[in-house]
Design an enzyme around this catalytic site. Structure first.
Site, PDB file in Angstrom:
ATOM      1  N   ASP A 163       5.207   7.306  20.967  1.00 10.09           N
ATOM      2  CA  ASP A 163       5.958   8.060  19.971  1.00 10.09           C
ATOM      3  C   ASP A 163       5.328   7.931  18.608  1.00 10.09           C
ATOM      4  O   ASP A 163       5.225   8.787  17.774  1.00 10.09           O
ATOM      5  CB  ASP A 163       7.494   7.772  20.006  1.00 10.09           C
ATOM      6  CG  ASP A 163       8.371   8.295  20.928  1.00 10.09           C
ATOM      7  OD1 ASP A 163       7.788   9.233  21.776  1.00 10.09           O
ATOM      8  OD2 ASP A 163       9.441   7.866  21.094  1.00 10.09           O
TER       9      ASP A 163
ATOM     10  N   GLY B 108      -4.185   2.300  18.198  1.00  7.40           N
ATOM     11  CA  GLY B 108      -3.390   1.768  17.130  1.00  7.40           C
ATOM     12  C   GLY B 108      -2.779   2.969  16.469  1.00  7.40           C
ATOM     13  O   GLY B 108      -3.604   3.855  16.408  1.00  7.40           O
TER      14      GLY B 108
ATOM     15  N   LYS C 246       0.941  -1.211  -0.081  1.00  9.66           N
ATOM     16  CA  LYS C 246       0.051   0.215  -0.059  1.00  9.66           C
ATOM     17  C   LYS C 246       0.783   1.087  -0.221  1.00  9.66           C
ATOM     18  O   LYS C 246       0.510   2.069  -0.792  1.00  9.66           O
ATOM     19  CB  LYS C 246      -0.778   0.111   1.171  1.00  9.66           C
ATOM     20  CG  LYS C 246      -2.120  -0.869   1.158  1.00  9.66           C
ATOM     21  CD  LYS C 246      -3.066  -0.833   2.317  1.00  9.66           C
ATOM     22  CE  LYS C 246      -4.459  -1.713   1.894  1.00  9.66           C
ATOM     23  NZ  LYS C 246      -5.363  -1.393   3.092  1.00  9.66           N
TER      24      LYS C 246
ATOM     25  N   ASP D  47      -9.910   3.501   2.137  1.00  5.53           N
ATOM     26  CA  ASP D  47     -10.059   2.617   3.474  1.00  5.53           C
ATOM     27  C   ASP D  47     -10.977   3.614   4.729  1.00  5.53           C
ATOM     28  O   ASP D  47     -11.692   3.126   5.307  1.00  5.53           O
ATOM     29  CB  ASP D  47      -8.546   2.254   4.305  1.00  5.53           C
ATOM     30  CG  ASP D  47      -8.364   1.021   3.526  1.00  5.53           C
ATOM     31  OD1 ASP D  47      -9.195   0.296   2.999  1.00  5.53           O
ATOM     32  OD2 ASP D  47      -7.047   0.921   3.476  1.00  5.53           O
TER      33      ASP D  47
END
Length: 276
Positions: A154, A126, A66, A102
């Protein structure tokens, strides 16, 4: 001449896209075929050049290509460029143009549960590719808050700083997110935690989940993850990943054909494949 559509990935044998799209092509009497191609990272440039040379009408891009496909396309849609990933390519007069459906696919599926995001506080769990697509696209809709929780803070910070749209966001550890869960109206789980075969795993504790919240998991195998099962037990409304998968496919089909397809039929097709 019969048109060709495709999906590129590695592995690709598990993909449900060929069945879903070929059914649509038949339904709308379009003289075309959708074919899966297993393409390694080393062969990606050659594969894209070959598809362009034979005049492919369009194709999907899945793991692991992708992001790496971007340099091999002629143009990239601004949102896809900001996300840094392409999942749909359209051949427009010989030019291969990359898009990312998406995030919009997720939002389309969300519309059955949420009319407006403007007064909603959202937590995204996530900071990977799926989270990036959902976060950037949702940020355009300007929810009240959209925070990111990740194992590595981070990465969550990097994601927030990379977003091209103004939004109220903060980065949280998974533990912090669990402790503050009662603040959120929508919780979106974008990691692979809980996917088969590790179906008992969960990304965060749902101890403080607000009962009237909407909890989404982009996983659809199993259809109900442990995360969704516990959320339902706590009184939340739940949504699995089938809606996102179906709608991102529907948006790709629309870009190729100009037809927004029968998503109910697509969903039924996917459910049959999962049952099989």
């Amino acid at each position: 001449m019969k048109k060709l559509f495709a999906v590129l990935g590695d592995p690709i044998g598990h993909s449900m896209s060929p069945s879903m799209h070929n059914d649509l092509l038949s339904l709308y009497q379009i003289d075309a075929h959708y074919h899966p191609f297993k393409v390694s990272k080393e062969e990606l440039h050659t594969a894209v050049s070959g598809l362009k040379a034979i005049g492919i009408s369009g194709f999907n891009v899945t793991v692991p290509h992708k992001s790496s496909i971007i340099p091999f396309l002629d143009e990239i849609d601004p949102l896809a460029l900001s996300i840094g990933a392409v999942n749909t390519v359209v051949n427009e007069n010989g030019k291969l143009i990359g898009y990312n459906t998406d995030g919009y696919g997720f939002l389309k599926g969300l519309h059955a549960y949420i009319i407006s995001l403007s007064d909603k506080k959202v937590l995204v769990i996530g900071a990977g590719g799926a989270a990036r697509a959902i976060y950037f696209t949702m940020a355009k809709m300007k929810p009240q808050v959209i925070d990111i929780a990740n194992r590595t803070i981070d990465k969550a910070v990097d994601l927030i700083e990379a977003c091209p749209f103004d939004t109220s966001s903060k980065a949280l550890s998974l533990e912090e997110a669990g402790e503050q869960l009662a603040e959120y109206d929508i919780v979106i789980q974008t990691t692979m935690i809980g996917m088969k075969p590790n179906i008992s795993e969960m990304p965060i504790s749902l101890k403080y989940l607000k009962p009237q919240s909407l909890v989404c998991d982009i996983i659809y195998n199993p259809l109900e993850t442990q995360f969704l099962r516990e959320a339902k037990q706590k009184g939340a409304t739940i949504q699995n990943g089938i809606d996102m998968f179906v709608y991102q496919g529907a948006l790709a089909f629309e870009k190729w054909t100009g037809i927004f397809p029968d998503v109910k039929r697509m969903r039924e097709n996917v459910l049959k494949l999962l049952e099989a």
